[in-house]
Design an enzyme around this catalytic site. Structure first.
Site, short mmCIF file in Angstrom:
data_model
loop_
_atom_site.label_atom_id
_atom_site.label_comp_id
_atom_site.label_asym_id
_atom_site.label_seq_id
_atom_site.Cartn_x
_atom_site.Cartn_y
_atom_site.Cartn_z
N GLU A 313 -8.94 -4.71 0.50
CA GLU A 313 -8.07 -5.87 0.32
C GLU A 313 -8.50 -7.07 1.16
O GLU A 313 -7.71 -7.72 1.83
CB GLU A 313 -6.62 -5.49 0.63
CG GLU A 313 -6.09 -4.39 -0.28
CD GLU A 313 -4.64 -4.05 -0.02
OE1 GLU A 313 -3.91 -3.83 -0.98
OE2 GLU A 313 -4.24 -4.01 1.16
N ASP A 387 -0.19 3.97 -3.43
CA ASP A 387 0.22 3.06 -2.35
C ASP A 387 1.69 3.25 -1.99
O ASP A 387 2.50 2.34 -2.20
CB ASP A 387 -0.04 1.62 -2.78
CG ASP A 387 0.19 0.62 -1.66
OD1 ASP A 387 0.21 1.04 -0.50
OD2 ASP A 387 0.36 -0.58 -1.96
N GLU A 415 8.73 -0.04 1.88
CA GLU A 415 8.10 -1.12 1.14
C GLU A 415 8.45 -1.08 -0.35
O GLU A 415 8.72 -2.11 -0.96
CB GLU A 415 6.59 -1.05 1.32
CG GLU A 415 5.82 -2.12 0.57
CD GLU A 415 4.31 -2.03 0.79
OE1 GLU A 415 3.58 -2.78 0.13
OE2 GLU A 415 3.88 -1.19 1.61
#
Length: 722
Positions: A313, A387, A415
Site C-alpha cells: 500500500e 483484511d 475497522e
C-alpha cells in the site's frame, strides 16, 4: 422559636456541607476491569480469613508495583488493609515473590516446577507453613509474580473460592503484544476512541500518569509488548529525539513487564540517514541499520524490536531494489540480533497492479521464502487472507511455512465491525480462528499448534493485536469494547480459553451484580459478533464496506482505481448469482490450502454456510442445506441481524436498575446507533442485490425502511467519526 432556628441552622449547615463536598465522580469506565468494588459481606468474610498479612519482600520496581496494586485492591474489596509482614506468623498470610527474593518461597522446593513454567509463569497454591494456612504466589521472575498477583485478584473479583488453590499457569505465546497504529501528530489510524495515548509533544519531560494505568491493565492480562507507532511509519520515530521520548514510555512500562517496540520505515536510511539507497544488500545500508540498532539499545536497553510494513500500500520495501521480503527482513534482523531483538515482518502485501486473486498474493510473495528468514524474524500474518473482515477463513500461510516462525495479527479495533459504535465481542471470531484446522500435518493441525510452535517445532512464538485504545476516558470509545481488549489478552495468554469463560470473567469484574444480570450481559456479548456478520456480510460475503472510512454498506461501489479496492470485485453479484469463485474453475486460490482444508472448502456439501460465498459463486436458487434457496437464506440472515439488535437494545434497557446510570446510558446510546445501522445495512445490501436476483423478499423480512436511491446517495458515517 429556638427549635425552629436550630432546625434552620442545621439545614443551612447541611446545605453548605453539600456545596463544599467534592462532586461525585461519574463512572465513566476508566477503571476497566480493575475496579476492585467492595465485595458482598458473605463473600468477603471468607476472603478476610485468608488475607491477614502480606509477605512480599524484594526491591525491584515490579515488586513495588505488586505491593502498590494490593494496597489499592484489598482495602477496596474487603474494606480492610493487608498489613505487611516479614514471616508467616498466623493463618491468612499471602506470600508473593520468587525463590531469589522471598526466603519463604525458596524453602518450598518449587524451583523445578517454576523452571518448567518458564518466564512469566506462576504458581498459586494453598499451603501450610508453620501449621498456618497460607496462600503462595510464586514465579521464577518478578514479572511472573506480578501476573500471578493479577490472576489472584481476578479470582477475588469474580467471587471464586481461594481456600484450596492449586494453579500453575504459563503463557502459551512468548511475545504477546499490542500494535498501536498511532501517528506522531497524535492521530490514530483506524482508531475510534479519541487520539493517541502517547503525548509526543510533552515527552520525555512529562509522562501522562495514565500510561501507568495502561501498563497495569496490560499486565493484568499478561500482555508483554507494545508497538508504539503506526505500521505506516514515519522515519522520525527512529531519530534520537523520538527515541528519548519512547524511552520515557519504556521506563513507565518496565515495572509491569511491558517492553517497547517500534514500527520501522524501510526507507529510513535515506530519509534520516541521508544515504542514497535503502537496498538491503548495500554495505552502507547494513552499517546504518547496525549503528541505529546500537543507538536504540543505548537509549532503551530492553527494546523489543521492529515491526515492518514493506512494499504494501505504497510503503517502501526491498522489492524496490529487486530484493526479496526475506532479504529485507534479514537486513534489519542482523542489526537487532546482537541485542536480542526481533523483526516482525508483515505479510500484508499484494501486487501494485491487479493480477491474481487478491487473497492469493500474500502467499505468492511470502511462501517461496520459507526457511530463508533469519531465526529472529517472525512473519506477521493477518488472521484471514484479505483484511480483517467480519469473518474470514484462516490465512493460507498458517501451516504453509514449516521452517519459518509465523505469528498472527488480530484486529481488536473494529475497522470493519462498526468502529466504536457497535457491539461486536470478538472472542468467538478469534476462537474460530485458533480452532481452524490447517491440515498441514493431517487432521488436528490447528492454527493454535502452528502459532505456539508445537506443530513444526518453532522456537519463537508471538501474537499481535491492533489496539482499540485511545484518549477517551473509557479507553475504547464503546464501554463494551473493553471486553475485546480483555479477550485478546486472555487468548494471547491461553488460546484454549472459551469465549464463555472470558466473557463471564470480564462481566463479573466490570459490572459486578446479581447472577441473572451477569448471565444477560454475557449472552449479549456472545451473540453480538454473529449478529453483526448477519446484518453486514453473511454467508461469506466480504468487503461490502464504504470505501475510505470503512463504516456502513456500499456494495455498489466501483469507482476506485484498483479493482480490488471496490466491493463489486469481491461479491461478483450478477443475474446468475453471487459470490467469488475461488475453486479450480475460478481463481483457484483454494489450491493454496492443504488438501484436507481445500477439500472441505471446495465441496458444496461440506463447506460451512459461513464461507459459502467466500469460495463459491452460487446461483440465486441454490439449495442450502437447510432447505432454503440462497436468496431466501441471504435475506433472512440480514433480517436476523436486525432482529437481534432490536432485541439486544431492549434487553440492555431492562438492566437500567442493575448498574450505574452513567455507564448504562452510554451503552444505550451505542445500541440505538447499532439498531439504525443494522437496518441501513439490510436495506442497502438487499435492495442492491435484488436488482440482480429479481426475486421478492421471503416472508419474515421487513419491508425496507429506505429506498435504494436513499442508501446509495447518503454516506452513513457519523459526523464524529469523520
Amino acid at each position: 422559636m429556638k427549635t425552629y432556628l436550630a432546625t434552620r441552622l442545621h439545614l443551612l449547615v447541611f446545605l453548605i456541607s453539600l456545596l463544599i463536598q467534592p462532586a461525585a465522580v461519574a463512572d465513566d469506565g476508566y477503571r476497566l476491569w480493575l475496579r476492585y468494588e467492595t465485595l458482598p459481606a458473605e463473600q468477603s468474610a471468607g476472603y478476610k480469613t485468608r488475607l491477614a498479612a502480606l509477605v512480599a519482600p524484594g526491591e525491584s520496581a515490579t515488586m513495588d508495583a505488586i505491593r502498590k496494586e494490593l494496597a489499592s485492591a484489598i482495602p477496596s474489596m474487603l474494606e480492610r488493609a493487608l498489613p505487611a509482614a516479614q514471616n508467616v506468623e498466623s493463618d491468612g498470610a499471602l506470600v508473593i515473590g520468587t525463590p531469589a527474593n522471598n526466603p519463604i518461597i525458596a524453602n518450598l522446593s518449587l524451583d523445578e516446577a517454576l523452571g518448567k513454567l518458564g518466564p512469566g509463569g506462576f504458581i498459586i497454591r494453598s499451603v501450610k507453613i508453620s501449621n498456618h494456612d497460607t496462600t503462595v504466589i510464586a514465579s521464577a521472575d518478578d514479572t511472573g509474580a506480578l501476573y500471578g498477583t493479577f490472576h489472584f485478584l481476578r479470582l477475588l473479583q469474580s467471587g471464586r473460592g481461594i481456600h484450596a488453590l492449586d494453579l500453575a499457569e504459563k503463557p502459551r505465546f512468548q511475545q504477546r503484544m499490542l500494535n498501536h497504529w498511532d501517528n506522531l501528530d497524535g492521530s490514530v489510524e483506524r482508531g475510534y476512541a479519541g487520539g493517541s495515548l502517547w503525548d509526543w509533544k510533552s515527552l520525555p519531560d512529562t509522562v501522562d500518569p495514565r500510561l501507568t494505568d495502561y501498563a497495569r491493565a496490560n499486565a493484568s492480562l499478561g500482555i508483554n509488548g507494545t508497538v508504539l507507532n503506526n505500521v505506516n511509519s514515519n522515519a522520525l520515530s527512529l531519530t534520537p529525539e523520538y527515541l528519548r521520548k519512547a524511552a520515557a514510555i519504556a521506563d513507565t512500562f518496565r515495572p509491569y513487564g511491558l517492553r517497547v517496540y517500534l514500527s520501522a520505515r524501510f526507507s529510513a536510511p535515506i530519509e534520516i540517514g541521508k544515504l542514497k539507497t535503502a537496498d538491503p544488500h548495500d554495505t552502507e545500508v547494513a552499517a546504518w541499520w547496525k549503528a541505529k540498532a546500537d543507538q536504540i539499545y543505548s537509549i532503551i536497553p530492553d527494546f523489543g524490536g521492529f515491526v515492518v510494513k514493506a512494499n504494501s500500500e505504497g510503503q517502501p520495501g526491498p522489492l524496490t531494489y529487486k530484493r526479496t521480503h526475506a532479504d529485507g527482513a534479514n537486513a534489519l534482523a542482523a542489526a537487532l540480533a546482537p541485542h536480542g531483538g526481533i523483526v516482525m515482518w508483515r505479510a500484508f502485501v499484494y501486487e501494485p497492479e491487479l493480477g491474481t486473486d487478491r487473497i492469493s498474493q500474500a502467499y505468492d510473495f511470502i511462501k517461496p521464502f520459507d526457511g530463508k528468514f533469519a531465526s529472529n524474524v517472525l512473519v506477521q500474518v493477518k488472521n484471514g487472507p484479505l483484511d480483517f473482515m467480519p469473518r474470514e477463513p484462516f490465512h493460507q500461510l498458517f501451516g504453509s511455512m514449516p521452517e519459518t516462525q509465523v505469528m498472527p495479527e488480530l484486529q481488536i479495533t473494529q475497522e470493519y465491525l462498526g468502529h466504536s459504535q457497535q457491539l461486536a465481542f470478538l472472542a468467538p471470531m478469534w476462537r474460530e480462528f485458533f480452532d481452524a484446522d490447517t491440515h498441514a500435518k493431517g487432521p488436528g493441525s490447528t492454527v493454535t499448534k502452528v502459532v505456539d510452535g508445537s506443530l513444526f517445532g518453532g522456537k519463537i512464538s508471538a501474537i499481535a493485536g491492533v489496539a482499540n485504545t485511545g484518549s477517551d476516558r473509557n479507553w475504547t470509545g464503546h464501554l463494551l469494547a473493553q471486553a475485546n481488549w480483555y479477550a485478546y489478552g486472555r487468548l494471547a495468554w491461553n488460546p484454549d480459553l472459551s469465549s464463555e469463560q472470558i466473557a463471564e470473567e470480564w462481566v463479573r469484574q466490570t459490572f459486578p451484580s446479581d447472577p441473572s444480570t451477569t448471565k444477560t450481559i454475557v449472552r449479549l456479548l456472545l451473540e453480538s459478533h454473529e449478529a453483526v456478520v448477519d446484518y453486514s456480510m453473511p454467508l461469506g460475503l466480504h468487503h461490502l464496506i464504504w470505501t475510505g472510512h470503512h463504516y456502513g454498506p456500499q456494495p455498489w461501489w466501483d469507482g476506485e482505481k484498483r479493482a480490488d479496492w471496490n466491493p463489486v470485485y469481491f461479491h461478483c453479484a450478477s443475474t446468475d448469482g453471487i459470490g467469488f469463485d475461488r475453486t479450480a474453475k475460478g481463481s483457484n486460490a483454494l489450491s493454496q490450502y492443504h488438501p484436507g482444508a481445500r477439500e472441505q472448502f471446495a465441496d458444496l456439501s461440506k463447506i460451512p454456510d459461513e464461507f459459502l460465498l467466500w469460495f463459491h459463486h452460487g446461483p440465486w436458487d441454490h439449495k442450502m442445506r437447510g432447505g432454503r434457496t440462497l436468496w431466501d437464506e441471504l435475506c433472512l440472515r440480514y433480517q436476523r441481524g436486525v432482529d437481534w439488535t432490536r432485541k439486544a437494545n431492549k434487553t440492555w434497557n431492562s438492566l437500567s436498575n442493575k448498574m450505574d446510570s452513567e455507564r448504562h446510558a452510554a451503552v444505550t446510546a451505542k445500541f440505538n446507533i447499532q439498531e439504525k445501522d443494522a437496518i441501513w445495512w439490510r436495506d442497502a445490501c438487499l435492495l442492491y442485490f435484488q436488482t440482480f436476483s429479481k426475486l421478492p423478499f421471503p416472508a419474515g423480512v421487513d419491508k425496507p425502511t429506505h429506498t435504494l436511491k436513499e442508501v446509495m446517495e447518503n454516506d452513513p458515517i457519523k459526523p464524529d467519526l469523520q
